[in-house]
Design an enzyme around this catalytic site. Sequence first.
Site, PDB file in Angstrom:
ATOM      1  N   SER A  14      28.274  32.055  32.026  1.00 27.36           N
ATOM      2  CA  SER A  14      28.544  32.545  30.670  1.00 27.36           C
ATOM      3  C   SER A  14      29.150  31.449  29.796  1.00 27.36           C
ATOM      4  O   SER A  14      28.729  31.242  28.665  1.00 27.36           O
ATOM      5  CB  SER A  14      29.514  33.737  30.696  1.00 27.36           C
ATOM      6  OG  SER A  14      28.927  34.861  31.308  1.00 27.36           O
ATOM      7  N   GLU A  18      42.222  34.343  38.094  1.00 27.73           N
ATOM      8  CA  GLU A  18      42.552  33.403  37.024  1.00 27.73           C
ATOM      9  C   GLU A  18      43.936  32.777  37.189  1.00 27.73           C
ATOM     10  O   GLU A  18      44.146  31.626  36.806  1.00 27.73           O
ATOM     11  CB  GLU A  18      42.456  34.124  35.674  1.00 27.73           C
ATOM     12  CG  GLU A  18      41.036  34.585  35.310  1.00 27.73           C
ATOM     13  CD  GLU A  18      40.551  35.841  36.035  1.00 27.73           C
ATOM     14  OE1 GLU A  18      41.377  36.498  36.723  1.00 27.73           O
ATOM     15  OE2 GLU A  18      39.360  36.166  35.923  1.00 27.73           O
ATOM     16  N   PHE A  69      41.148  36.362  29.613  1.00 28.11           N
ATOM     17  CA  PHE A  69      41.698  36.304  30.969  1.00 28.11           C
ATOM     18  C   PHE A  69      42.704  35.164  31.120  1.00 28.11           C
ATOM     19  O   PHE A  69      43.530  35.184  32.023  1.00 28.11           O
ATOM     20  CB  PHE A  69      40.572  36.216  32.002  1.00 28.11           C
ATOM     21  CG  PHE A  69      39.605  37.366  31.894  1.00 28.11           C
ATOM     22  CD1 PHE A  69      40.071  38.667  31.777  1.00 28.11           C
ATOM     23  CD2 PHE A  69      38.241  37.157  31.877  1.00 28.11           C
ATOM     24  CE1 PHE A  69      39.196  39.737  31.645  1.00 28.11           C
ATOM     25  CE2 PHE A  69      37.355  38.214  31.746  1.00 28.11           C
ATOM     26  CZ  PHE A  69      37.833  39.505  31.633  1.00 28.11           C
TER      27      PHE A  69
HETATM   28  C1  TPP Z   1      39.729  39.596  35.266  1.00 30.86           C
HETATM   29  C2  TPP Z   1      38.286  39.373  35.068  1.00 30.86           C
HETATM   30  N1  TPP Z   1      37.760  38.158  35.315  1.00 30.86           N
HETATM   31  C3  TPP Z   1      36.444  37.940  35.108  1.00 30.86           C
HETATM   32  C4  TPP Z   1      35.626  38.927  34.665  1.00 30.86           C
HETATM   33  C5  TPP Z   1      34.174  38.663  34.367  1.00 30.86           C
HETATM   34  N2  TPP Z   1      33.287  39.300  35.364  1.00 30.86           N
HETATM   35  C6  TPP Z   1      32.725  40.501  35.125  1.00 30.86           C
HETATM   36  S1  TPP Z   1      31.814  41.056  36.423  1.00 30.86           S
HETATM   37  C7  TPP Z   1      32.167  39.682  37.330  1.00 30.86           C
HETATM   38  C8  TPP Z   1      31.644  39.573  38.724  1.00 30.86           C
HETATM   39  C9  TPP Z   1      32.034  40.750  39.548  1.00 30.86           C
HETATM   40  O1  TPP Z   1      31.546  40.666  40.831  1.00 30.86           O
HETATM   41  P1  TPP Z   1      31.708  41.898  41.812  1.00 30.86           P
HETATM   42  O2  TPP Z   1      33.099  42.390  41.776  1.00 30.86           O
HETATM   43  O3  TPP Z   1      31.199  41.482  43.131  1.00 30.86           O
HETATM   44  O4  TPP Z   1      30.825  43.021  41.136  1.00 30.86           O
HETATM   45  P2  TPP Z   1      29.289  43.418  41.398  1.00 30.86           P
HETATM   46  O5  TPP Z   1      28.705  42.438  42.344  1.00 30.86           O
HETATM   47  O6  TPP Z   1      29.334  44.779  41.957  1.00 30.86           O
HETATM   48  O7  TPP Z   1      28.634  43.372  40.063  1.00 30.86           O
HETATM   49  C10 TPP Z   1      32.979  38.803  36.594  1.00 30.86           C
HETATM   50  C11 TPP Z   1      33.450  37.499  37.073  1.00 30.86           C
HETATM   51  C12 TPP Z   1      36.216  40.183  34.409  1.00 30.86           C
HETATM   52  N3  TPP Z   1      35.494  41.213  33.921  1.00 30.86           N
HETATM   53  N4  TPP Z   1      37.525  40.380  34.634  1.00 30.86           N
END
Ligand code: TPP
Lengths: 292, 307
Positions: free
Chosen positions: B32, B53, B78
């Site tokens: 992103s 973070e 974040f």
């Molecule tokens: C505190 C925070 N850091 C970063 C993000 C950005 N982010 C959204 S989804 C994601 C990945 C999530 O991965 P996972 O928990 O494995 O979810 P899934 O594979 O089920 O989509 C990230 C880094 C966020 N929403 N919140």
Amino acid sequence: MTSTTDYQELEALARKGRWLAISTVAGSGAGHVGGPFSAMDIMVALYFRVMKVRPEEPKWPERDRFILSKGHSSIGQYVVMALRGFLPVEELKTFDKGGSRLQGHPDVTKLPGLETSTGSLGQGLSVGLGFALGARMRGQKFHTFVMMGDGELQEGMIWEALHIAPRYKLGNLTAILDWNGLQQFGWVLAINEQHRGDRRDPWSGIDLRGTFEKLGWRCLEINGHDFSQIVPALESAKASGDSDQPTMIIAHTIKGKGVHFTEGKHEWHSKVATKEELKIVAAQLGIVEAGV
Amino acid sequence: MKALRDVFGDTLVSLGSTNPDVVVLDADLANSTKADKFAMAYPARFLQMGIAEQNCVGVAVGLASLGFVPWLSSFTVFFTHRAIDPIRMLVAQTQANVKIGAAYAGLMTGLTGKTHQDVQDLAIMRAMPDMTVLAPADAIEGEAIIRWATEYEGPVFVRLARDASADVFDQEYRFVPGRTISLKEGGDVLLISTGPQSVRCLQAAELLQGQGISAGVLHVPSIKPVNKEEIVKAAEKVKLVVTVEEHSIYGGLGGLVAEILSEASPRRVIRFGIEDRWGESAPNDYLLDAFRMSPARLGERIQKLVA
Ligand SMILES: Cc1ncc(C[n+]2csc(CCOP(=O)(O)OP(=O)(O)O)c2C)c(N)n1
Ligand SMILES: [Mg+2]
């Protein structure tokens, strides 16, 4: 107990849910697919079989609580809630548009039936812990379920909650780990390295079950896409509500589950399907009324 | 015209080729923020810290003490909310040489909604001693600021919008910390702005010109440090000062200008920005309209004020 035809009914709902999720995201021009697809079967089981909820009375005090801590998978929850009657299926069209109750991440101030807001990862389990603790203190019998992602499990705040829940003996709390092996960007695979997805499984080689157990959780391990495992595990967790141990359901899942080109692909974490892709999706999910 | 996130990724790649100490720490958002470009180019200097973070900030502080120049990649929100304590104690209070690439700042975060929109970051980071706080308007200024921050020794917070804004600067541009930049002179009203909102102010000023209103635009890319005299001087030339920011009207640029003028040259300052409410998920155009920050909306509001 539950019959095979019953599971077939849930499977059909999950297929429909996946279709509504990916087509809604396509309609709004942004949103997540991989996470909603990996969590879909479990959410269908929760809302249609396991949790006692009243769509027409979302604030019913005795309702079971569900928190989608991995809030970016909101469209998956909205779709299941719509199929269950919390909101009109038509309303899904407003997802991510200005003025909608269906925000990019679940917003408790907008949509009745949500229990808290999520989106900044890692915070849902703490709220669920508060629900469970409060229920015990008030003598209420509802059960609290919190679903977390495997990438999300890297957030420290989750571990802050993980060691407190067993201390307070919260049998009325169930965490569900959607262990789909992928997060957003993650770690690239080395040459010749093989994983479920096209990136390294964030917890590969780590004994998560043993770790949770050592912290005091009762662990159940299931295939998160097989209703004959999902429903009994969730029911068993709920049935142990009066016990002195919180339950962790480790659900082995596939990110993007349900359509061949989204499965195990990290780029489908958040992506908009083209018209052509939607045709394939409709065919693979057996959606006849798709109109694409 | 280039999206600021691409500017971030491309500039890091370029810096990586000349400076072997530049490292990038990502909190699982590189595809992103476009730090993934650096990951492709220099995999050994790209450190994936996962969705965590606070730890990411702490690790950067350790690396900085060994002479590395760590750039952090995550969404603004974040950093300034989740990781604020490590940023406060470990980065700012120790004056660590850590660079915060605050991506997806402001309202326009690609339909993610209020959980991901950060309209408080300037207020928070401004109140942080020893932190340099910068907000580029366009691609050229973005690149210049990222290069400057890499050379500078000390903590820097760079507020980066997600998308592109029309170019206002040319290749002659040179970033000077503290300096303000007049994008347009005008006698009736002075719009003071920062980040890509300055570009929208310039567009509003052009609209106003057609309606016989002479609006000046002063761009403040360096929120901290800032050259107070330049702001006072510019304000003293006009009858009305309006601050405009894609940020809360509390404590950010509007607060900064009001503080400076109330002490040095008291006058009325009107603050345009987000008025004590949360944002929502919606396309950019919708948000700019709803929060009355688009050139057209700004033009209407200024016209009413001047009338
Ligand atoms: C505190 C925070 N850091 C970063 C993000 C950005 N982010 C959204 S989804 C994601 C990945 C999530 O991965 P996972 O928990 O494995 O979810 P899934 O594979 O089920 O989509 C990230 C880094 C966020 N929403 N919140
Ligand atoms: Mg995952």
